[in-house]
Motif scaffolding. Structure first.
Motif: not given
Lengths: 690, 703
Positions: A609, B564, A613, B558, B560-562
Motif C-alpha cells: 500500500l 487516488y 500511495t 481498494r 490504494i484507489l481510495q
C-alpha cells in the motif's frame, strides 16, 4: 596473582628481606645481557588473567610466552583464601539454555570455545573450594596448550629504547637465572601479591592473615582483635567465632556490605556472621579508628594493649608505664587486653620488580595498592605495558567487577582486541546490520551479554551508525571511558553518530550507608525507567563522538559525557528485557526519535500500500519488502491486526463507487491514533476566497 | 512547495482568519450573531483572557480548519461570559452553540461547554463530537460497535432498549445524550434482534475507549448515575493524566507496530511446532550434516521472526510426509552461540543445508507460498544436467518436472558445445545464484547442434521455455558473465503485462518506471488486455511498466484507489502512477473506452504534461510516529528540583538534523517558536493541521 604464590610463609621480616635484595638483583640482570629471547607478547603470571590473555593470543596465532614463578598455574589459590572457600558463585542452574546468559552467573570460568572448560564441571558447590580453582586453571592451561614457562621468576623488568620496536622500546625481562627476554608488549597479570601492612608501634606483635593459624583450637578462650574489615578479616573471624571469648574488629572506615554497595569485593553476606553476633549483643564487636594512630603494647603476661601512638611519643617509658587510653577515659572501648591481634588488611601490587624507567606508578583514585593505568588498561607511564586481572582493578575499584575473574575475563578480551587492531590491523570485531535490526540487536545483547552485565559501567557495547542511518555496525564490550579514542582503538569509523549501551544501577541506590531494601524500591512504569534502581540497560545517543575533554570532564557520577539523548530500559525483576510494550516499545520510540525515522515493522500488504500511495517508504519496507523479503503474515495474524485496528480488512470494505476517499494507511508518517483525515475540502473553499 | 516561508504563511493566515473569526465586545453582539445564525449555522464561541495567549492560538488554529463550517466568535470580555451564566471563569472557555437545529427564533440555541483545557487537540476533539450524531441506534454486539467517540478517546454509553419500551427509552437516551455531549457517545441498543448475550437486567452498557477493555454491563436505575459514571471515568482519567504531569496527546505506551501487536495478540495460540525439529547446541551439527535440512533462525522475543515462524509452520504442515527435507528451527534467544557460529546476527534467517554444499540463505518473501516454492525448486539441482536431446525436449516442454512448473513458470536451458567449458561454468554459476527461483538445466552433449539448429540460435545460448504460453525463446549467450546471465534470466522471468500482487510488486518496481495499472474487480476484460498488449507490442509502453490489479485477489487495491480518487468512479480504472519521480497519479477518463487509440492519445497527453494529475502522492519522510520519553530532561528537572517534563517537544532546535526534509516550513516554525506567531507546537499532535497546511501551500502555488 601468580607471582605471589610460591612464597612460603610470609613474615613481615621475610618481606623486608625480599625488598632489600632487589637492588642487588637488578645489578646482576644488567650484567646478564647476553642471549636474549624475543617475543611479541610477554605475559607475566599464569593466574586466571594471564591464562585468559594467553588463550586469546593463542587463538589469534600470536608470538607470546607466559612466565610463572610457581610450578603450576593459579598458585595464589593453592594457599588463598586461607579458609579455602571462594566467594565467587558457581551457579550451575539458571533455567536457561543460553550459554552466554549463563556466564552471568558463573563467576569462575574463563572464556574459551570449549564448553568442557566451564567451572561447573569442576565443582558442584555454590561457593566452591579454592583447590577446585587450581585444578580448573591447570586444565585450562593444559587442554588449550598454553605455553607457560613455569618456575621462572621474573626478577626485574626494564625498558630498552629502540626505534624499530612497536612502541619505540622493548621490555627487557630478566629471570632468576639471569636469562633475559625481550618483549614488544608486556602484559602484567601478577595480581596483588604483597600483604598490606600498616606501620605502627607494636605491629611486630601482629599475626598476618597469610600466616595465622586456621585451626580454631589455637584460639580457644582467647580475646582476639582483628585489624581490617574486608572479606579476609570476616572470613578469619567466622572461623574462630565459636571458640573465642570475643572478637573485636578494628578498621579505619565503617564496614561496607556488598549487598548495599553492589560491589562484590565488599563484605559478602556469606562471611558476615560476626555482624550478626555483634548486633545481637554477643560480646563481639566492630570499631572504627585509623590504624596509623594506634600502637600495640605487650605487657608482661604477653597480652596486648591498644594505645595511641601519640602517647608513646610523649615519653619513652617501659611497657608497663605507657599511658593507655583508659587512663584518661575509663570507658575506652578497647581497654581489655587481647591474647592475639590478627592483621587482615588485604594485598598490594608488587612494584618492586619494575625498573623506574617503566614509570609504573602506584596510586589510583582510591588506593595505592594498584598500579596506575588508563581506562584501556595500558600503563600511563609506558606504552605497550598493560596491566591485567586483579592488578588492573584501579579502573573500577569499588565499582564493578574488574578485579575478579568474572569481570577481568572480559577486560582482558578488550585489551586483546585493542592489541589486534594496534599491531596487526585487525579491527575490533563487529557485525553489520540494516537499521531495522537496531532495537533487536540491542535487546539481544542486554538480555544475554555477560560482559556488559559483569563489567557494568566499564565495558559497553557501541552502535556505530552508517551514513543516513540506514545501517549500523555493532561493537561489543568496548572500554567506555576510552570512547573519545574509539576510532583509533577499534579501527572503525564513528562519523554518523553512535549509541552506547551500558548497564547501570540507579544513581543513588548503592552505597555502604544505603538502605537497599526500602519500600517501593523497584520501578515498574516505563516513564519512570530513569529512576530504576537495580541493574538495568541505559542507552546513550551521541550525534558526534565525544572528545577526550568531554569524557574527562563528564558530570559527576556519570560514566559518560552528557549525551544528546538517553534511554533507560526499566529495571526488571527477572532481568528479562523482552516485554513488547514494557521494554521494546519505549526503546524503539527512543531510537526512532534519535534517528528521526519510523522503525516500525510492517506486513508486506502495508508495504505494498505504501509503495503505491507514497513516494517514500519506511525503512522496514525499504530494507525488506522492496528487496523481495517482505513479511507476508498469516490469516490469523491478519485477523488480530484487523481487531486491533492497526490493519484494515480491505476485503470487507464496503464497495460503493463514489465512496469519498477515506484516509487509508492510518499508519502513515506522523500518524497519531486520533488523526482524522485532512480536511481538504475546507481549503478548496479557502482558495475561492483568495 | 519547499521554498514556502513561515512568515508568508502566517501573514497570509492571519489575513484569512480576519474574516473567519468575529471579535465581539458585548453580550448584544453575541445575541445578534446568535439570532442571525439560528436555523443556519452553529457557533463556536470562545473566551480567552488575551490575544496571543496559547489558548487564543489554539482557537485560531481551529478556526483555520473549521471556520467555514462554523461561525467562530471570540471575546476577551469576561462580562459576556458571566452574563451567559458561566461560573468559575478561568482563563479560557470554549462553547458550542447549537443554533442550526433551532427553527423558532425565540428559542435559545443549546450550549455545550467544553470542559477540557483549551488546546488545539481538545478543540478538535470537541468539535468532532459535536459533529457526531447525538444519538445512534444500533442492533449489534456492543463490543464490535465503534464510533468517532472511541477514536477520540471517549467512552460509549449504550442504553439497552426493547421493542416494548422503545419510545420511553429513546427519550431517556436523548436526554442522556445531551447531558453527555462532548464527554461520551450515546447509543440506543435494541436488544430484541440481538444475538449477543446481554445479562437480563442490564439496562446500560458502558464501553471504555481503551482498546481491549471488555464492555461493562450495568444496572442503573437513575439517569444521574449514568452521568456520574461517565464523569467519574473521565475524571479518573484526567487525574491520572494530571498525575502524569498533564500528559496530553497520544499514549506512547500503546503499541503501534502492527507486527508486534498481532504477534502479541496471538501469543496464546498453540502452533503445531512439533512438525519442525527444534535444534540445540548439541544437535545442530549432527542434524544438518546427517540430512538435508532447512533451518529457521529466529528469536523468541522478536515479533517479525515470530510472525514468520507461523508461515514456517504452515510450510511444515503442507509438506508433511511428502518431503525428504528436514524442517528445523533454532531459537537464537536460547542458542545464541549456534546462531553466531552460523553467521546469523539478524532475525529471521532461513538457510538450507545440503550435504557437500555451502548453506544457502533464503532471500525471498517471508511467507508460506514463496518459501514452499524455494523448497520445491531446491529438490532438483540447479542447473540440472540433461544428457539427451529427448531429455532436453522433455525439460523444455515441462514434462520432466511436471510437478515443479507450477513454481517456475519458466524453464531455462543452457546450450553449450562440449568445448565451451568457460561459458558452461559461467552458466552453472548463474544457475546456483538462481537456485530456488527458477528451473535451470544445461545441455552440452556432442549433438547439441540438433537443439541449436531447431531453435535457430548460435552456441552458446539459452532457451527459455514459458510453460503457460507454450513458447520457447532463444537468447545467444556470447561472452556473457555470471552476472549478465543472472540478469538475462531475471528479466526473462518478468511478464509483459503482469497481474500485480503484493508478492510480485517489488520485482517490477526495480525497473524504476512509472506504472500503468489497470484496476479490475475480478478478472481483466479481454478487450482491455488486448488493447494494452497491442500497445506493448508496438513499443508504445516501453517507458512504463504496464500491469493490472485484481481487487478480488489483492483487496488492498481498494485502499490504494481510495488514496487516488476522492470520489471513486466504477471499475475498471486505468491510472499512471509516477512513483519514482514526482509521485503524480493520472487517471484515464472513466467515460472513455479503453481502446488502443484512446489510451495512446491519453498517454501522450500525460507525457506532454497536458493532463493534470488527480493526486500527487505525498513525499513525506517517515518520521517517528510518537515522541519518546525525554529522560534527559526528567533527570535535569530532578537535579534542579523542578517538576519533570514528561514529553519532549518533538524536535528541539538541536534535534533538527541536517537533512533537507520535506517540511521545512514546519521545522523553521519550531525553531522560531518564541516569536509568537501562529505555529504548530507538536507535529505529532496536530498532524491534521500540518497536512492541511501542505495542501494549502500546494493550492496556492497553482493559483
Amino acid at each position: 596473582m601468580g607471582l605471589s604464590a610460591a612464597a612460603p610463609l610470609w613474615g613481615p621480616l621475610g618481606l623486608l628481606l625480599t625488598v632489600a635484595l632487589h637492588p642487588a638483583l637488578s645489578l646482576r640482570s644488567a650484567r646478564a645481557w647476553a642471549p636474549r629471547h624475543h617475543r611479541d607478547y610477554c605475559v607475566l603470571g599464569a593466574g586466571p588473567a594471564g591464562l585468559q590473555m594467553a588463550y586469546f593470543l593463542q587463538r589469534a596465532g600470536r608470538d607470546y610466552v607466559v612466565f610463572e614463578r610457581a610450578p603450576g598455574p593459579g598458585s595464589f589459590f593453592t594457599r588463598f583464601p586461607r579458609h579455602r572457600k571462594l566467594l565467587s558463585i558457581n551457579k550451575r542452574y539458571t533455567g536457561k539454555a543460553n550459554a552466554e546468559f549463563n556466564l552471568r552467573h558463573d563467576w569462575n570460568s574463563l572464556l574459551s570455545h570449549d564448553p568442557q572448560l566451564l567451572f561447573r564441571h569442576y565443582s558442584s558447590a555454590y561457593f566452591p573450594d579454592a583447590g577446585d580453582m587450581v585444578r580448573y586453571l591447570r586444565d585450562f592451561a593444559d587442554k588449550l596448550g598454553l605455553p607457560v614457562l613455569y618456575n621462572t621468576t621474573i626478577a626485574h623488568v626494564t625498558l630498552n629504547k629502540d626505534r624499530r620496536a612497536w612502541n619505540g622500546h622493548y621490555f627487557i625481562l630478566t629471570d632468576q637465572k639471569g636469562q633475559a627476554y625481550q618483549c614488544s608488549v608486556l602484559l602484567v597479570a601478577t595480581g596483588l601479591s604483597v600483604p598490606n601492612q600498616v606501620d605502627f608501634p607494636g605491629s611486630e606483635y601482629v599475626d598476618g592473615y597469610e600466616s595465622v593459624s586456621v585451626d580454631p583450637e589455637d584460639f580457644v578462650g582467647q580475646n582476639v582483635l582483628i585489624l581490617g574489615r574486608g572479606n579476609s578479616a570476616f572470613e578469619t573471624a567466622e572461623n574462630i567465632l565459636g571458640v573465642t571469648n570475643f572478637i573485636h574488629m578494628l578498621s579505619r572506615s565503617r564496614v561496607r556490605l556488598s549487598w548495599a554497595t553492589h560491589y562484590v569485593g565488599d563484605l559478602r553476606a556469606i562471611n558476615n556472621g560476626l555482624l550478626d553476633t555483634y548486633q545481637l549483643k554477643s560480646l563481639d564487636g566492630l570499631l572504627e579508628s585509623d590504624l596509623t594512630d594506634l600502637a600495640i603494647v605487650k605487657d608482661r603476661q604477653g597480652k596486648f594493649h591498644i594505645t595511641l601512638k601519640f602517647f608513646l611519643e610523649e615519653n619513652n617509658q617501659s611497657a608497663d608505664a605507657i599511658t593507655l587510653p583508659q587512663d584518661e577515659s575509663d570507658n575506652f572501648a578497647m581497654r581489655v587486653a587481647y591474647d592475639r591481634v590478627i592483621r587482615c588488611l588485604g594485598w598490594n601490587f608488587n612494584f618492586s620488580i619494575f625498573s623506574k624507567s617503566l614509570r609504573l606508578s602506584s596510586g589510583g583514585e582510591f588506593s595505592k595498592k594498584y598500579p596506575l593505568v588508563r581506562a584501556s588498561y595500558e600503563s600511563k607511564g609506558s606504552r605497550g605495558l598493560f596491566v591485567l586481572g586483579t592488578a588492573s582493578h584501579s579502573v573500577d575499584y569499588r565499582k564493578s567487577a574488574g578485579g575478579f575473574i568474572h569481570g577481568f575475563r572480559y577486560t582482558v578480551r578488550a585489551v586483546h582486541r585493542l592489541l589486534e587492531q594496534r599491531h596487526h590491523d585487525v579491527p575490533w570485531p563487529s557485525t553489520q546490520h540494516p537499521i531495522t535490526q537496531l532495537a533487536s540487536a540491542i535487546i539481544r545483547r542486554v538480555n544475554e551479554a555477560s560482559g556488559l552485565y559483569q563489567m557494568f559501567s566499564v565495558l559497553a557495547d557501541v552502535v556505530l551508525l552508517k551514513e543516513n542511518a540506514t545501517a549500523f555496525e555493532y561493537l561489543e564490550e568496548f572500554p567506555m571511558r576510552m570512547l573519545a579514542q574509539l576510532e583509533s582503538i577499534t579501527g572503525r569509523q564513528a562519523r554518523h553518530g553512535l549509541f552506547v549501551i551500558n548497564m547501570e544501577y540507579g544513581k543513588n541506590f548503592s552505597g555502604p550507608d544505603k538502605d537497599v531494601f526500602f519500600y517501593d524500591r523497584s520501578v515498574g512504569h516505563t516513564e519512570d525507567a530513569w529512576q530504576s534502581n537495580f541493574l538495568h540497560p541505559v542507552i546513550y545517543y551521541y550525534r558526534h563522538l565525544p572528545t577526550e575533554q568531554e569524557v574527562r570532564f563528564r558530570p559527576a557520577d556519570w560514566p559518560l559525557p552528557r549525551p544528546t539523548a538517553i534511554h533507560h530500559i526499566v529495571e526488571d525483576f527477572l532481568t528479562d528485557w523482552t516485554a513488547p510494550v514494557g521494554h521494546i516499545l519505549p526503546l524503539r520510540r527512543f531510537l526512532e526519535n534519535c534517528l528521526d525515522t519510523d522503525l516500525r515493522s510492517f506486513y508486506a500488504e502495508s508495504c505494498f500500500l505504501f509503495a503505491l500511495t507514497r513516494q517514500k517508504l519506511p525503512p522496514f519496507c525499504q530494507q525488506g519488502y522492496l528487496r523481495t523479503q517482505g513479511l507476508m503474515g498469516t490469516e490469523s495474524l491478519r485477523q488480530h491486526g484487523v481487531e486491533s485496528g492497526l490493519l484494515r480488512d480491505y476485503a470487507a470494505v464496503g464497495w460503493r463507487p463514489g465512496d469519498s476517499g477515506q484516509q487509508p494507511g492510518s499508519q502513515g508518517p506522523g500518524r497519531q491514533p486520533l488523526a482524522p483525515g485532512p480536511p481538504i475540502q475546507h481549503f478548496d473553499g479557502n482558495k475561492e476566497e483568495l | 512547495m519547499s521554498d514556502f516561508s513561515t512568515n508568508y504563511i502566517s501573514i497570509y493566515f492571519s489575513a484569512l482568519l480576519f474574516n473567519e473569526v468575529k471579535y465581539i465586545n458585548t453580550l448584544g453582539d453575541l445575541q445578534n450573531i446568535e439570532n442571525a445564525l439560528k436555523g443556519k449555522t452553529n457557533i463556536a464561541f470562545s473566551y480567552v483572557r488575551a490575544i496571543g495567549t496559547p489558548e487564543h492560538r489554539a482557537v485560531m488554529e481551529a478556526a483555520f480548519v473549521y471556520g467555514t463550517t462554523y461561525q467562530f466568535v471570540l471575546t476577551t470580555e469576561i462580562a459576556i461570559l458571566e452574563s451567559i451564566g458561566t461560573e468559575d471563569i478561568e482563563y479560557a472557555h470554549f462553547y458550542f452553540f447549537h443554533c442550526k437545529p433551532v427553527s423558532d427564533l425565540t428559542q435559545q440555541c443549546r450550549r455545550t461547554l467544553m470542559e477540557q483545557p483549551l488546546t488545539t487537540l481538545n478543540i478538535h476533539r470537541f468539535i468532532k463530537t459535536m459533529e457526531a450524531p447525538l444519538l445512534t441506534e444500533v442492533a449489534e454486539d456492543p463490543q464490535q460497535v465503534s464510533t468517532v467517540h472511541l477514536q477520540l478517546g471517549l467512552p460509549l454509553v449504550f442504553i439497552v432498549s426493547r421493542q416494548a419500551t422503545y419510545e420511553a427509552d429513546r427519550t431517556t437516551a436523548e436526554w442522556v445524550a445531551w447531558r453527555l455531549l462532548g464527554k461520551a457517545g450515546v447509543l440506543l441498543l435494541l436488544r430484541d434482534s440481538l444475538e449477543v448475550d446481554i445479562p437480563e437486567h442490564a439496562n446500560v452498557i458502558f464501553k471504555r475507549a481503551e482498546e481491549g477493555m471488555p464492555v461493562e454491563f450495568l444496572v442503573l436505575h437513575d439517569i444521574d448515575l449514568i452521568i456520574s459514571r461517565v464523569e467519574s471515568n473521565t475524571h479518573m482519567k484526567e487525574t491520572q493524566e494530571y498525575e502524569d504531569n498533564d500528559m496530553e496527546g497520544p499514549d506512547m505506551d500503546i503499541q503501534d507496530d502492527e507486527v508486534a501487536e498481532t504477534v502479541y495478540r496471538d501469543r496464546k495460540r498453540q502452533l503445531p511446532l512439533e512438525l519442525t525439529v527444534e535444534l540445540t547446541e548439541e544437535t545442530f551439527n549432527a542434524t544438518v550434516t546427517a540430512s538435508d535440512s532447512l533451518v529457521l533462525f529466529y528469536a523468541g522475543w522478536q515479533a517479525v521472526s515470530m510472525a514468520f515462524l507461523q508461515s514456517y509452520v504452515d510450510v511444515a504442515v503442507k509438506l508433511k510426509g511428502t518431503s525428504t527435507l528436514l524442517l528445523t528451527r533454532v531459537n537464537c534467544a536460547d542458542w545464541s552461540y549456534v546462531c553466531t557460529k552460523q553467521n546469523v546476527t539478524d532475525f529471521p534467517v532461513v538457510k538450507m543445508y545440503k550435504e557437500g554444499e555451502n548453506p544457502v540463505s533464503y532471500a525471498g518473501m517471508l511467507g508460506t507460498e514463496e518459501l514452499l516454492k524455494f523448497i520445491q525448486l531446491n529438490r532438483i539441482s540447479c542447473p540440472v544436467n540433461i544428457t539427451s536431446v529427448q531429455g532436453a525436449e522433455e525439460f523444455l516442454s515441462g514434462e520432466l518436472y511436471k510437478d515443479l512448473i507450477t513454481y517456475s513458470r519458466v524453464s531455462v536451458l543452457g546450450l553449450f558445445s562440449p568445448t565451451m567449458t568457460t561459458a558452461k561454468e559461467e552458466f552453472t554459476e548463474a544457475g546456483k545464484h538462481l537456485k530456488g527461483c527458477v528451473i535451470t538445466g544445461v545441455y552440452s552433449e556432442e549433438d547439441v547442434l540438433i537443439l541449436s539448429d531447431k531453435h535457430a540460435v548460435t552456441l552458446p545460448a539459452l532457451l527459455l521455455a514459458r510453460h503457460q504460453e507454450g513458447k520457447i525463446e532463444s537468447i545467444p549467450l556470447a561472452n556473457a558473465h555470471v552476472q549478465d546471465i543472472v540478469q538475462i534470466i531475471t528479466n526473462a522471468l518478468l511478464e509483459t503485462f503482469p497481474e500485480i500482487t503484493v508478492e510480485n510488486l517489488p520485482t517490477y518496481l526495480r525497473l524504476k518506471k512509472p506504472l500503468l495499472i489497470l484496476f479490475s474487480d475480478g478478472s481483466i476484460n479481454p478487450q482491455h488486455k488486448k488493447a494494452i498488449l497491442t500497445l506493448v507490442k508496438e513499443k508504445h509502453l516501453d517507458s512504463l511498466t504496464p500491469c493490472w490489479l485484481n481487487i478480488k485477489n489483492t483487496p488492498v487495491g481498494r485502499g490504494i484507489l481510495q488514496v487516488y480518487f476522492d470520489a471513486l468512479p466504477p471499475l475498471p480504472l486505468l491510472v499512471v502512477v509516477n512513483l519514482h519521480s514526482g509521485g503524480q497519479v493520472f487517471a484515464f477518463p472513466s467515460d472513455q473506452a479503453v481502446s488502443e487509440q484512446n489510451l495512446l492519445l491519453w498517454l501522450k497527453k500525460v507525457e506532454a504534461g497536458l493532463e493534470s494529475p488527480i493526486t500527487i502522492l505525498p513525499a513525506q519522510e517517515w518520521k517517528p510516529p510518537l515522541p519518546a520519553y525525554d529522560f534527559l530532561s526528567m533527570m535535569d528537572a530532578a537535579a534542579s528540583q523542578h517538576p519533570p517534563k514528561k514529553i519532549p517537544e518533538c524536535m528541539k532546535e538541536t534535534d533538527v538534523q541536517e537533512n533537507d526534509g520535506e517540511q521545512p516550513e514546519e521545522k523553521s516554525a519550531i525553531r522560531n517558536e518564541p516569536t509568537g506567531t501562529l505555529r504548530i507546537k507538536h507535529w505529532s499532535r496536530s498532524n491534521w493541521f500540518g497536512e492541511a497546511k501542505k495542501s494549502f501551500a500546494y493550492d496556492n502555488k497553482e493559483l
